[in-house]
Structure formats: structure tokens, C-alpha cells
Design a protein around this motif. Structure first.
Motif, PDB file in Angstrom:
ATOM      1  N   MET A   1       0.846  -1.210   0.000  1.00  0.00           N
ATOM      2  CA  MET A   1       0.000   0.000   0.000  1.00  0.00           C
ATOM      3  C   MET A   1       0.878   1.257   0.000  1.00  0.00           C
ATOM      4  O   MET A   1       1.788   1.347   0.827  1.00  0.00           O
ATOM      5  N   LYS A   4       1.590   7.715   2.379  1.00  0.00           N
ATOM      6  CA  LYS A   4       1.559   9.160   2.190  1.00  0.00           C
ATOM      7  C   LYS A   4       1.709   9.809   3.538  1.00  0.00           C
ATOM      8  O   LYS A   4       1.290   9.250   4.552  1.00  0.00           O
ATOM      9  N   ALA A   6       0.843  12.105   6.592  1.00  0.00           N
ATOM     10  CA  ALA A   6      -0.465  12.415   7.174  1.00  0.00           C
ATOM     11  C   ALA A   6      -0.989  13.742   6.646  1.00  0.00           C
ATOM     12  O   ALA A   6      -2.162  13.881   6.311  1.00  0.00           O
ATOM     13  N   ARG A   9      -2.755  13.595   3.307  1.00  0.00           N
ATOM     14  CA  ARG A   9      -4.062  12.931   3.257  1.00  0.00           C
ATOM     15  C   ARG A   9      -5.139  13.699   4.011  1.00  0.00           C
ATOM     16  O   ARG A   9      -6.312  13.489   3.806  1.00  0.00           O
TER      17      ARG A   9
ATOM     18  N   VAL B  28      -7.966   2.984   5.851  1.00  0.00           N
ATOM     19  CA  VAL B  28      -6.874   3.810   5.315  1.00  0.00           C
ATOM     20  C   VAL B  28      -7.262   4.336   3.925  1.00  0.00           C
ATOM     21  O   VAL B  28      -7.095   5.519   3.626  1.00  0.00           O
ATOM     22  N   GLY B  31      -9.424   7.181   3.909  1.00  0.00           N
ATOM     23  CA  GLY B  31      -8.812   8.406   4.421  1.00  0.00           C
ATOM     24  C   GLY B  31      -9.052   8.653   5.898  1.00  0.00           C
ATOM     25  O   GLY B  31      -8.758   9.727   6.415  1.00  0.00           O
ATOM     26  N   TYR B  33      -7.569   7.021   8.353  1.00  0.00           N
ATOM     27  CA  TYR B  33      -6.223   7.031   8.932  1.00  0.00           C
ATOM     28  C   TYR B  33      -5.205   7.181   7.812  1.00  0.00           C
ATOM     29  O   TYR B  33      -5.418   6.672   6.715  1.00  0.00           O
ATOM     30  N   PRO B  34      -4.088   7.842   8.111  1.00  0.00           N
ATOM     31  CA  PRO B  34      -3.099   8.050   7.047  1.00  0.00           C
ATOM     32  C   PRO B  34      -2.362   6.782   6.647  1.00  0.00           C
ATOM     33  O   PRO B  34      -1.882   6.688   5.527  1.00  0.00           O
TER      34      PRO B  34
END
Lengths: 207, 70
Positions: A1, A4, A6, A9, B28, B31, B33-34
Motif C-alpha cells: 500500500m 503518504k 499524514a 491525506r 486507510v 482516508g 487514517y493516514p
């Protein structure tokens, strides 16, 4: 995955807040309860959402104990110590606690309840399907033979046979218009309801 | 400023069911949790906070016990 940051996002929001409330927030940060103002607000918002979600019935997701995946993450040494001491106190492993924690999070935040697939239930269901598929007409099934087959082929215990297998088998047979009863020596007698009704009609007609 | 020894990050490994991991990844992807790690840290943080809440003594779980990673 792909990872990115924090900040990438999470969109930035600005808001007005009474000074007293802001001072309270900063107080929590000073006490070391939260690393920053932002984290404190995010935590509070999540608490609010979680409270709302708790009133909704969670959707069940069945998990298999045999299919575990390794997850690696970083945490502070201090937090790990606390986690280890909690694990020791409860007599469980750190992995058990991580699973419990993620279970709670997924339930509270996503509204999905992870439930373990009951392995005993699976074995019983398989055995019922197998045995029910072999019984298509009336007759007698010797208890000894049936039990030996269930012990050896499906690894069922006495408890599972009595409490789970037999009630389910009776239900499965009922769908085929068959009834399972025990005779005086403990063997199982399968009765074909349709055949019985037909015979009864013939007797009535004859009379 | 250098970090104190107790604030240093350590790598932790745990086994969780595939379905649980998929649910985390979904959070995740949505969005919430980062990252997966952040979600696990948050989960543990809340578990420790809840455990602390049930304790009568704060000695067992220090005040900042649930700050588990930044």
C-alpha cells in the motif's frame, strides 16, 4: 500500500473556538496526554463519531483463525512496555492485545464486527450435509455405525453429535420430508412422511 | 532535541486475521487514517486508554501511556 504523509491525506480546517476551550486543550497537551492540539481535536471528534456509531448494529465480518497475517508497526518503547504489562496482567500475548485493539477500532469506527468462524460449527455443518445427502429414504441407521463414521470422518465429539449434529440433521431431513427418531435400542429410524401419508390414504380408501 | 530512551520507536510484530487487516486497509483507503501503522497505533492507544480507565490506580498506567507514537 503506498504510504503518504499524514499532512497530504488530511485537509486543513480552521475554526473559531472560545479561548477558554483552547486553554483547556493546551492544558491537555502540556500534561502530556496528547502530543498536539490537532491530535486532541481529532481524538475528540473520533470519540463523538464513535459514540454515534455505537448505537448502530455492527455488520459482521467472519474471520478465520487459520489465516493470520503479520502486521509490523512502530510504537514508542514506553507504550510497548505498558502493552506488555497489560498482556502479562491478562495472561495473553501482545498479538492478542493488538487483535483486541484492532477489533474494537474496526467495530467502533467502521461499524464492522469481526467474529471468529467457529471451527466446530464448520465441522458439524459439513457432517450434516454429508450424512443428509446419504439419507434419501426411510430405514434404520445403526447408532454405532453412524457414531463411528462421525468420529472418524468428521472428527466430531459426543458433545458435538448430541448438541449440534443431531438437531441440525433433523432439520435437514425435515426439508426432505423425512423424520429421524430413536427406537427403543437407541438406533435411528428414518420415516418418510409422504410415504406414510400415502399409505394412510390407501388404508382409508380400502376401509 | 534528542528523544528520551522511552520515546524511541521500536518495531512490533503481531499476527492478525486477514479479514481484520482488510478492514484496516479499507479505513486507510477511505482516508480515516493516514496509514495502516497509524490505525494500529490508534487502536492500541484506545485500548490502553480504556484499560487505564478501568484501573483505580494511575501507577500502573502512567498519564501519557496512550501516546504511543507520533
Amino acid at each position: 500500500m503506498p504510504r503518504k504523509r499524514a499532512e497530504e491525506r488530511m485537509p486543513v480546517i480552521s475554526m473559531h473556538m472560545p479561548e477558554e476551550l483552547l486553554e483547556e486543550l493546551d492544558g491537555l497537551v502540556r500534561q502530556g496526554l496528547f502530543p498536539s492540539r490537532g491530535e486532541t481535536i481529532r481524538f475528540a471528534v473520533w470519540e463523538l463519531i464513535r459514540e454515534k456509531l455505537q448505537h448502530q448494529q455492527p455488520q459482521r465480518v467472519v474471520a478465520n483463525r487459520k489465516k493470520m497475517t503479520l502486521v509490523s508497526f512502530h510504537m514508542t518503547r514506553k507504550a510497548l512496555e505498558v502493552l506488555k504489562s497489560l498482556a502479562e496482567e491478562r495472561g495473553v500475548t501482545v498479538s492478542d492485545l493488538v487483535r483486541e485493539a484492532v477489533h474494537r477500532l474496526v467495530r467502533d469506527v467502521a461499524g464492522r464486527e469481526i467474529v471468529w468462524r467457529d471451527e466446530s460449527e464448520l465441522r458439524v455443518t459439513k457432517a450434516v450435509e454429508d450424512v443428509a445427502s446419504k439419507i434419501n429414504r426411510d430405514g434404520i441407521i445403526e447408532k454405532h455405525e453412524l457414531y463411528s463414521y462421525l468420529f472418524e470422518t468428521h472428527k466430531l465429539s459426543y458433545h458435538e453429535i448430541y448438541n449440534k449434529f443431531l438437531p441440525k440433521l433433523r432439520e435437514a431431513l425435515q426439508r426432505k420430508n423425512l423424520v429421524l427418531i430413536e427406537n427403543e435400542v437407541g438406533d435411528f429410524v428414518v420415516i418418510d412422511i409422504m410415504k406414510l401419508v400415502k399409505e394412510r390414504k390407501e388404508v382409508v380408501a380400502y376401509a | 532535541m534528542p528523544r528520551k530512551k522511552e520515546d524511541k520507536m521500536v518495531l512490533v510484530n503481531a499476527y492478525i486475521p486477514k479479514e481484520m487487516l482488510e478492514e484496516l486497509d479499507r479505513l486507510v483507503a477511505e482516508g480515516v487514517y493516514p496509514s495502516r501503522s497509524e490505525a494500529v497505533r490508534r487502536a492500541i492507544g484506545e485500548l490502553l486508554a480504556a484499560a487505564k480507565g478501568r484501573k483505580s490506580s494511575d501507577d500502573v498506567y502512567p498519564n501519557d501511556a496512550f501516546i504511543i507514537g507520533r
